[in-house]
Write a protein that holds these residues in place. Structure first.
Motif, PDB file in Angstrom:
ATOM      1  N   ALA A   1       0.835  -1.208   0.000  1.00  0.00           N
ATOM      2  CA  ALA A   1       0.000   0.000   0.000  1.00  0.00           C
ATOM      3  C   ALA A   1       0.866   1.252   0.000  1.00  0.00           C
ATOM      4  O   ALA A   1       0.816   2.073   0.919  1.00  0.00           O
ATOM      5  CB  ALA A   1      -0.932  -0.010   1.214  1.00  0.00           C
ATOM      6  N   GLN A   2       1.668   1.393  -1.050  1.00  0.00           N
ATOM      7  CA  GLN A   2       2.559   2.540  -1.169  1.00  0.00           C
ATOM      8  C   GLN A   2       2.316   3.241  -2.502  1.00  0.00           C
ATOM      9  O   GLN A   2       2.074   2.596  -3.518  1.00  0.00           O
ATOM     10  CB  GLN A   2       4.022   2.104  -1.106  1.00  0.00           C
ATOM     11  N   ALA A   3       2.406   4.551  -2.466  1.00  0.00           N
ATOM     12  CA  ALA A   3       2.268   5.335  -3.682  1.00  0.00           C
ATOM     13  C   ALA A   3       3.503   5.135  -4.562  1.00  0.00           C
ATOM     14  O   ALA A   3       4.621   5.017  -4.049  1.00  0.00           O
ATOM     15  CB  ALA A   3       2.099   6.813  -3.348  1.00  0.00           C
ATOM     16  N   PRO A   4       3.336   5.099  -5.880  1.00  0.00           N
ATOM     17  CA  PRO A   4       4.470   4.833  -6.765  1.00  0.00           C
ATOM     18  C   PRO A   4       5.645   5.793  -6.590  1.00  0.00           C
ATOM     19  O   PRO A   4       6.803   5.383  -6.646  1.00  0.00           O
ATOM     20  CB  PRO A   4       3.858   4.975  -8.161  1.00  0.00           C
ATOM     21  N   HIS A   5       5.360   7.075  -6.340  1.00  0.00           N
ATOM     22  CA  HIS A   5       6.438   8.061  -6.271  1.00  0.00           C
ATOM     23  C   HIS A   5       7.227   7.980  -4.972  1.00  0.00           C
ATOM     24  O   HIS A   5       8.300   8.572  -4.858  1.00  0.00           O
ATOM     25  CB  HIS A   5       5.874   9.475  -6.436  1.00  0.00           C
ATOM     26  N   SER A   6       6.708   7.261  -3.957  1.00  0.00           N
ATOM     27  CA  SER A   6       7.392   7.184  -2.665  1.00  0.00           C
ATOM     28  C   SER A   6       7.560   5.753  -2.191  1.00  0.00           C
ATOM     29  O   SER A   6       7.775   5.503  -1.013  1.00  0.00           O
ATOM     30  CB  SER A   6       6.625   7.992  -1.611  1.00  0.00           C
ATOM     31  N   ARG A   7       7.465   4.807  -3.107  1.00  0.00           N
ATOM     32  CA  ARG A   7       7.554   3.397  -2.747  1.00  0.00           C
ATOM     33  C   ARG A   7       8.958   3.076  -2.258  1.00  0.00           C
ATOM     34  O   ARG A   7       9.949   3.514  -2.841  1.00  0.00           O
ATOM     35  CB  ARG A   7       7.204   2.530  -3.958  1.00  0.00           C
ATOM     36  N   ALA A   8       9.045   2.295  -1.182  1.00  0.00           N
ATOM     37  CA  ALA A   8      10.331   1.925  -0.596  1.00  0.00           C
ATOM     38  C   ALA A   8      10.350   0.440  -0.288  1.00  0.00           C
ATOM     39  O   ALA A   8       9.308  -0.165  -0.007  1.00  0.00           O
ATOM     40  CB  ALA A   8      10.581   2.724   0.685  1.00  0.00           C
ATOM     41  N   MET A   9      11.521  -0.142  -0.334  1.00  0.00           N
ATOM     42  CA  MET A   9      11.691  -1.521   0.111  1.00  0.00           C
ATOM     43  C   MET A   9      11.931  -1.510   1.623  1.00  0.00           C
ATOM     44  O   MET A   9      12.730  -0.712   2.116  1.00  0.00           O
ATOM     45  CB  MET A   9      12.879  -2.162  -0.595  1.00  0.00           C
ATOM     46  N   PHE A  10      11.238  -2.361   2.353  1.00  0.00           N
ATOM     47  CA  PHE A  10      11.521  -2.481   3.787  1.00  0.00           C
ATOM     48  C   PHE A  10      11.188  -3.885   4.264  1.00  0.00           C
ATOM     49  O   PHE A  10      10.366  -4.591   3.684  1.00  0.00           O
ATOM     50  CB  PHE A  10      10.793  -1.420   4.619  1.00  0.00           C
ATOM     51  N   GLY A  11      11.861  -4.290   5.324  1.00  0.00           N
ATOM     52  CA  GLY A  11      11.706  -5.640   5.851  1.00  0.00           C
ATOM     53  C   GLY A  11      10.630  -5.730   6.913  1.00  0.00           C
ATOM     54  O   GLY A  11      10.044  -4.724   7.335  1.00  0.00           O
ATOM     55  N   HIS A  12      10.392  -6.949   7.363  1.00  0.00           N
ATOM     56  CA  HIS A  12       9.326  -7.187   8.336  1.00  0.00           C
ATOM     57  C   HIS A  12       9.619  -6.538   9.685  1.00  0.00           C
ATOM     58  O   HIS A  12       8.688  -6.255  10.453  1.00  0.00           O
ATOM     59  CB  HIS A  12       9.127  -8.691   8.516  1.00  0.00           C
ATOM     60  N   GLU A  13      10.903  -6.271   9.972  1.00  0.00           N
ATOM     61  CA  GLU A  13      11.244  -5.662  11.254  1.00  0.00           C
ATOM     62  C   GLU A  13      10.797  -4.204  11.340  1.00  0.00           C
ATOM     63  O   GLU A  13      10.738  -3.637  12.430  1.00  0.00           O
ATOM     64  CB  GLU A  13      12.758  -5.752  11.486  1.00  0.00           C
ATOM     65  N   ILE A  14      10.449  -3.600  10.215  1.00  0.00           N
ATOM     66  CA  ILE A  14      10.026  -2.201  10.198  1.00  0.00           C
ATOM     67  C   ILE A  14       8.639  -2.030  10.812  1.00  0.00           C
ATOM     68  O   ILE A  14       8.295  -0.960  11.315  1.00  0.00           O
ATOM     69  CB  ILE A  14      10.018  -1.661   8.748  1.00  0.00           C
ATOM     70  N   LEU A  15       7.827  -3.092  10.801  1.00  0.00           N
ATOM     71  CA  LEU A  15       6.445  -3.017  11.266  1.00  0.00           C
ATOM     72  C   LEU A  15       6.234  -3.865  12.512  1.00  0.00           C
ATOM     73  O   LEU A  15       6.749  -4.980  12.614  1.00  0.00           O
ATOM     74  CB  LEU A  15       5.489  -3.514  10.182  1.00  0.00           C
ATOM     75  N   SER A  16       5.437  -3.353  13.420  1.00  0.00           N
ATOM     76  CA  SER A  16       4.954  -4.127  14.565  1.00  0.00           C
ATOM     77  C   SER A  16       3.436  -4.216  14.448  1.00  0.00           C
ATOM     78  O   SER A  16       2.743  -3.197  14.524  1.00  0.00           O
ATOM     79  CB  SER A  16       5.348  -3.467  15.890  1.00  0.00           C
ATOM     80  N   VAL A  17       2.934  -5.419  14.231  1.00  0.00           N
ATOM     81  CA  VAL A  17       1.511  -5.614  13.948  1.00  0.00           C
ATOM     82  C   VAL A  17       0.804  -6.200  15.166  1.00  0.00           C
ATOM     83  O   VAL A  17       1.285  -7.154  15.789  1.00  0.00           O
ATOM     84  CB  VAL A  17       1.318  -6.538  12.732  1.00  0.00           C
ATOM     85  N   THR A  18      -0.342  -5.636  15.479  1.00  0.00           N
ATOM     86  CA  THR A  18      -1.208  -6.147  16.532  1.00  0.00           C
ATOM     87  C   THR A  18      -2.516  -6.603  15.901  1.00  0.00           C
ATOM     88  O   THR A  18      -3.198  -5.809  15.240  1.00  0.00           O
ATOM     89  CB  THR A  18      -1.502  -5.065  17.585  1.00  0.00           C
ATOM     90  N   LEU A  19      -2.851  -7.867  16.080  1.00  0.00           N
ATOM     91  CA  LEU A  19      -4.094  -8.414  15.556  1.00  0.00           C
ATOM     92  C   LEU A  19      -5.203  -8.252  16.585  1.00  0.00           C
ATOM     93  O   LEU A  19      -4.990  -8.437  17.781  1.00  0.00           O
ATOM     94  CB  LEU A  19      -3.923  -9.902  15.234  1.00  0.00           C
ATOM     95  N   ALA A  20      -6.400  -7.915  16.106  1.00  0.00           N
ATOM     96  CA  ALA A  20      -7.568  -7.777  16.984  1.00  0.00           C
ATOM     97  C   ALA A  20      -8.798  -8.244  16.211  1.00  0.00           C
ATOM     98  O   ALA A  20      -9.447  -7.448  15.530  1.00  0.00           O
ATOM     99  CB  ALA A  20      -7.733  -6.348  17.460  1.00  0.00           C
ATOM    100  N   GLY A  21      -9.092  -9.532  16.276  1.00  0.00           N
ATOM    101  CA  GLY A  21     -10.223 -10.065  15.524  1.00  0.00           C
ATOM    102  C   GLY A  21      -9.966  -9.959  14.036  1.00  0.00           C
ATOM    103  O   GLY A  21      -8.950 -10.431  13.530  1.00  0.00           O
ATOM    104  N   ASN A  22     -10.880  -9.306  13.321  1.00  0.00           N
ATOM    105  CA  ASN A  22     -10.720  -9.157  11.873  1.00  0.00           C
ATOM    106  C   ASN A  22     -10.051  -7.839  11.488  1.00  0.00           C
ATOM    107  O   ASN A  22     -10.130  -7.412  10.337  1.00  0.00           O
ATOM    108  CB  ASN A  22     -12.074  -9.290  11.163  1.00  0.00           C
ATOM    109  N   ARG A  23      -9.392  -7.230  12.452  1.00  0.00           N
ATOM    110  CA  ARG A  23      -8.675  -5.978  12.193  1.00  0.00           C
ATOM    111  C   ARG A  23      -7.241  -6.088  12.680  1.00  0.00           C
ATOM    112  O   ARG A  23      -6.912  -6.960  13.490  1.00  0.00           O
ATOM    113  CB  ARG A  23      -9.368  -4.795  12.888  1.00  0.00           C
ATOM    114  N   PHE A  24      -6.384  -5.184  12.188  1.00  0.00           N
ATOM    115  CA  PHE A  24      -5.014  -5.130  12.703  1.00  0.00           C
ATOM    116  C   PHE A  24      -4.498  -3.701  12.625  1.00  0.00           C
ATOM    117  O   PHE A  24      -4.954  -2.898  11.809  1.00  0.00           O
ATOM    118  CB  PHE A  24      -4.086  -6.087  11.945  1.00  0.00           C
TER     119      PHE A  24
END
Length: 215
Positions: free
Chosen positions: A158-181
């Motif tokens: 979900a990145q815009a073409p003009h600002s798209r970047a490569m990044f690894g899984h360590e960049i994000l911390s995800v919290t799951l809550a039912g059908n949302r995160f």
């Protein structure tokens, strides 16, 4: 056995707000003759499995675009391998488990991912998850890690073409809550800033995990 594309399409639609068009196509043996000339360089020399994925993904994308009343057109591949969408359109394509998904809309970026709902081996958990995520894992950690992975992939796309970047899984911390995160950035990445939270939805259907993000 491949999940029912119509059932998966209904589940996919539930992840996104109004104005997002979706489509699902089975991945079947295919010929490059189904592609537009501008798309063919992306799969030059590709093995049959990769060609089948690419054709199914572009077919799904064109069908989704038709639901926005857009005429069929070429969707070539950018240098970073993401599709080049028509002017004013944001979109995302994903493949897994014999299916190709496409989501499109007019407006801000969107991202989608699909994975089979199987457990990830324990040796990969520290690769895909940070310490806080590992500490939050519940009674079925391998399956939960797969869902975290799916959510992160959707955010990455979900990145815009003009600002798209490569990044690894360590960049994000995800919290799951039912059908949302909630996915919180740990450092700056492309147009995203450290501390920014991106919210998405996730659903399990027909042995598949689907994650969607609408920025």
């Amino acid at each position: 056995m491949t999940a029912d594309p119509l059932a998966v399409e209904a589940a996919l639609r539930s992840l996104f707000p109004a104005g997002v068009a979706v489509a699902v196509e089975p991945i079947l043996p295919a010929s490059a003759t189904r592609l537009w000339p501008e798309e063919k360089p992306a799969i030059a020399g590709a093995v049959p499995a990769r060609l089948a994925e690419f054709v199914a993904g572009r077919t799904a994308a064109r069908r989704a675009l038709s639901r926005l009343d857009r005429l069929p057109q070429a969707l070539p591949m950018a240098r970073d391998r993401a599709p080049i969408w028509p002017e004013g359109i944001s979109g995302s394509i994903a493949h897994a488990a014999g299916l190709a998904l496409a989501v499109v809309r007019e407006g801000p970026p969107i991202g989608v991912d699909i994975e089979d709902d199987s457990a990830i081996a324990p040796d990969l958990w520290p690769v895909l998850c940070g310490p806080e995520e590992l500490a939050r894992l519940g009674p079925d950690p391998g399956t939960e890690v797969k869902r975290l992975f799916c959510a992160k992939e959707a955010v990455f796309k979900a990145q815009a073409p003009h600002s798209r970047a490569m990044f690894g899984h360590e960049i994000l911390s995800v919290t799951l809550a039912g059908n949302r995160f909630d996915a919180q950035f740990q450092t700056d990445a492309g147009a995203f800033r450290a501390g920014q939270i991106v919210r998405g939805r996730i659903v399990v259907a027909g042995g598949l995990v689907l994650a969607g993000v609408a920025i």
